[in-house]
Design a protein around this motif. Sequence first.
Motif, PDB file in Angstrom:
ATOM      1  N   LEU A  64      11.850   4.139 -14.565  1.00 44.55           N
ATOM      2  CA  LEU A  64      11.021   5.161 -13.924  1.00 44.55           C
ATOM      3  C   LEU A  64       9.587   4.672 -13.857  1.00 44.55           C
ATOM      4  O   LEU A  64       9.112   3.984 -14.760  1.00 44.55           O
ATOM      5  N   TYR A  65       8.896   5.045 -12.775  1.00 43.43           N
ATOM      6  CA  TYR A  65       7.522   4.591 -12.572  1.00 43.43           C
ATOM      7  C   TYR A  65       6.562   5.750 -12.696  1.00 43.43           C
ATOM      8  O   TYR A  65       6.929   6.918 -12.505  1.00 43.43           O
ATOM      9  N   ASP A  66       5.324   5.397 -12.994  1.00 46.08           N
ATOM     10  CA  ASP A  66       4.314   6.388 -13.315  1.00 46.08           C
ATOM     11  C   ASP A  66       2.991   5.921 -12.726  1.00 46.08           C
ATOM     12  O   ASP A  66       2.524   4.824 -13.035  1.00 46.08           O
ATOM     13  N   GLY A  67       2.410   6.745 -11.876  1.00 46.23           N
ATOM     14  CA  GLY A  67       1.110   6.414 -11.293  1.00 46.23           C
ATOM     15  C   GLY A  67      -0.049   6.694 -12.232  1.00 46.23           C
ATOM     16  O   GLY A  67      -1.168   6.243 -11.998  1.00 46.23           O
ATOM     17  N   TYR A  89      11.200  -3.162  -4.833  1.00 48.14           N
ATOM     18  CA  TYR A  89      11.252  -3.714  -6.187  1.00 48.14           C
ATOM     19  C   TYR A  89      10.179  -4.780  -6.395  1.00 48.14           C
ATOM     20  O   TYR A  89       9.499  -4.802  -7.424  1.00 48.14           O
ATOM     21  N   ARG A  90      10.039  -5.671  -5.423  1.00 50.61           N
ATOM     22  CA  ARG A  90       9.040  -6.740  -5.577  1.00 50.61           C
ATOM     23  C   ARG A  90       7.637  -6.172  -5.672  1.00 50.61           C
ATOM     24  O   ARG A  90       6.824  -6.616  -6.482  1.00 50.61           O
ATOM     25  N   ASN A  91       7.335  -5.163  -4.859  1.00 55.44           N
ATOM     26  CA  ASN A  91       5.996  -4.592  -4.891  1.00 55.44           C
ATOM     27  C   ASN A  91       5.753  -3.780  -6.162  1.00 55.44           C
ATOM     28  O   ASN A  91       4.648  -3.793  -6.701  1.00 55.44           O
ATOM     29  N   LEU A  92       6.783  -3.115  -6.638  1.00 56.01           N
ATOM     30  CA  LEU A  92       6.615  -2.399  -7.903  1.00 56.01           C
ATOM     31  C   LEU A  92       6.292  -3.375  -9.038  1.00 56.01           C
ATOM     32  O   LEU A  92       5.449  -3.090  -9.890  1.00 56.01           O
ATOM     33  N   VAL A 101       8.876   5.974   0.790  1.00 54.83           N
ATOM     34  CA  VAL A 101       8.211   5.002   1.661  1.00 54.83           C
ATOM     35  C   VAL A 101       8.901   4.945   3.020  1.00 54.83           C
ATOM     36  O   VAL A 101       8.254   4.780   4.049  1.00 54.83           O
ATOM     37  N   ARG A 102      10.198   5.142   3.036  1.00 48.98           N
ATOM     38  CA  ARG A 102      10.933   5.074   4.300  1.00 48.98           C
ATOM     39  C   ARG A 102      10.498   6.134   5.307  1.00 48.98           C
ATOM     40  O   ARG A 102      10.761   5.975   6.509  1.00 48.98           O
ATOM     41  N   VAL A 159       0.836  -1.204   0.000  1.00 50.79           N
ATOM     42  CA  VAL A 159       0.000   0.000   0.000  1.00 50.79           C
ATOM     43  C   VAL A 159       0.869   1.251   0.000  1.00 50.79           C
ATOM     44  O   VAL A 159       0.614   2.208  -0.744  1.00 50.79           O
ATOM     45  N   ALA A 160       1.927   1.210   0.804  1.00 50.11           N
ATOM     46  CA  ALA A 160       2.798   2.384   0.913  1.00 50.11           C
ATOM     47  C   ALA A 160       3.554   2.634  -0.389  1.00 50.11           C
ATOM     48  O   ALA A 160       3.767   3.791  -0.778  1.00 50.11           O
ATOM     49  N   VAL A 161       3.951   1.576  -1.076  1.00 50.86           N
ATOM     50  CA  VAL A 161       4.658   1.752  -2.347  1.00 50.86           C
ATOM     51  C   VAL A 161       3.721   2.382  -3.371  1.00 50.86           C
ATOM     52  O   VAL A 161       4.102   3.336  -4.067  1.00 50.86           O
ATOM     53  N   LEU A 162       2.502   1.891  -3.433  1.00 51.83           N
ATOM     54  CA  LEU A 162       1.548   2.477  -4.383  1.00 51.83           C
ATOM     55  C   LEU A 162       1.281   3.950  -4.059  1.00 51.83           C
ATOM     56  O   LEU A 162       1.281   4.796  -4.955  1.00 51.83           O
ATOM     57  N   SER A 163       1.107   4.248  -2.769  1.00 53.20           N
ATOM     58  CA  SER A 163       0.889   5.653  -2.381  1.00 53.20           C
ATOM     59  C   SER A 163       2.074   6.518  -2.784  1.00 53.20           C
ATOM     60  O   SER A 163       1.894   7.659  -3.221  1.00 53.20           O
ATOM     61  N   ALA A 164       3.268   5.982  -2.607  1.00 56.75           N
ATOM     62  CA  ALA A 164       4.467   6.757  -2.919  1.00 56.75           C
ATOM     63  C   ALA A 164       4.530   7.089  -4.403  1.00 56.75           C
ATOM     64  O   ALA A 164       4.914   8.195  -4.784  1.00 56.75           O
ATOM     65  N   VAL A 165       4.144   6.127  -5.245  1.00 59.02           N
ATOM     66  CA  VAL A 165       4.169   6.391  -6.686  1.00 59.02           C
ATOM     67  C   VAL A 165       3.123   7.437  -7.028  1.00 59.02           C
ATOM     68  O   VAL A 165       3.351   8.319  -7.858  1.00 59.02           O
ATOM     69  N   ARG A 166       1.982   7.364  -6.334  1.00 63.16           N
ATOM     70  CA  ARG A 166       0.889   8.286  -6.637  1.00 63.16           C
ATOM     71  C   ARG A 166       1.028   9.626  -5.917  1.00 63.16           C
ATOM     72  O   ARG A 166       0.274  10.558  -6.218  1.00 63.16           O
ATOM     73  N   ALA A 167       1.948   9.726  -4.986  1.00 67.63           N
ATOM     74  CA  ALA A 167       2.051  10.907  -4.125  1.00 67.63           C
ATOM     75  C   ALA A 167       2.209  12.191  -4.930  1.00 67.63           C
ATOM     76  O   ALA A 167       1.625  13.217  -4.602  1.00 67.63           O
ATOM     77  N   GLU A 168       3.020  12.120  -5.983  1.00 65.44           N
ATOM     78  CA  GLU A 168       3.202  13.294  -6.822  1.00 65.44           C
ATOM     79  C   GLU A 168       3.038  12.855  -8.271  1.00 65.44           C
ATOM     80  O   GLU A 168       3.297  11.719  -8.597  1.00 65.44           O
ATOM     81  N   ARG A 169       2.663  13.780  -9.110  1.00 58.98           N
ATOM     82  CA  ARG A 169       2.524  13.418 -10.524  1.00 58.98           C
ATOM     83  C   ARG A 169       3.885  13.546 -11.199  1.00 58.98           C
ATOM     84  O   ARG A 169       4.065  14.359 -12.100  1.00 58.98           O
TER      85      ARG A 169
END
Lengths: 128, 128
Positions: free
Chosen positions: A68-71, A45-48, A32-33, A10-20
Amino acid sequence: MIVRRTRQLVAVLSAVRAERDHPSAQAIYERVRRDIPTISRGTVYRNLSKLEGERQVRSFRLADGPVLYDGVVNNHDHFVCERCGSITDLEGASATHESHRQLSSAGYLIERQTATYYGLCPDCGAQD
Amino acid sequence: MIVRRTRQLVAVLSAVRAERDHPSAQAIYERVRRDIPTISRGTVYRNLSKLEGERQVRSFRLADGPVLYDGVVNNHDHFVCERCGSITDLEGASATHESHRQLSSAGYLIERQTATYYGLCPDCGAQD
DNA sequence: CTTTCTGCAAACTCTTTGCACTCGT
DNA sequence: ACGAGTGCAAAGAGTTTGCAGAAAG
């Protein structure tokens, strides 16, 4: 294999979505830390990977550097400024590609596509 | 700094051009070693950078794996089959992008672009 | 309780780099 | 001859993975 809703996931997903923006795994790890100081890079990495498998996040690679990741998961392209490094989202996929027509008529099935433009953003272009 | 025409540089360029495919640095290294068995990986990487700087070769990265090189330097896109891994060149760049128009009218200067399509090639698509 | 997930650390893949020597011009 | 290029080996970045213990369902 059922995916469990762990705090870390959940925290990893929030982190990706935190900013555009377009954070790397390292940047996501640092975000996340702040909430879960004990999380490990491996878990990030596993959660991504899981989130990407579920199409909750997208990823892409530029000419160099990390993934690079993108929400924002809709099909959109990117512009990369070669001077300041900024990455701009382009709304709307490049649907009118000549390539698209070319592929379809030759029997190729397109599942996804990514286009990246390199150049100078308005601010950097004006500085010359 | 003048670029010298060493045997190694010439051999690396020939190796990229040897086939109309998309070899990795490792594959290029293996090709060149048939002629120059003592060449080192470092030299291959350094010469690929030089050749790319001179626009004698192009490079691109897919969703994962190493950088791939291309002896065909005109602006063209790629299709990657997700089943068999084959990479097909698409003739003609995707010049009719809606994104293109969007960027230009917003003041972005496009210097280069790369588009990659993922899906199934005709052979693999027919196997379902 | 069972199975998936976690943190840790080591391993792995790909690429770059410092160094002393060699070769192109 | 002199500076750019080479081979080597070590280091670097980014990512994956085996394992024993923790926690979700």
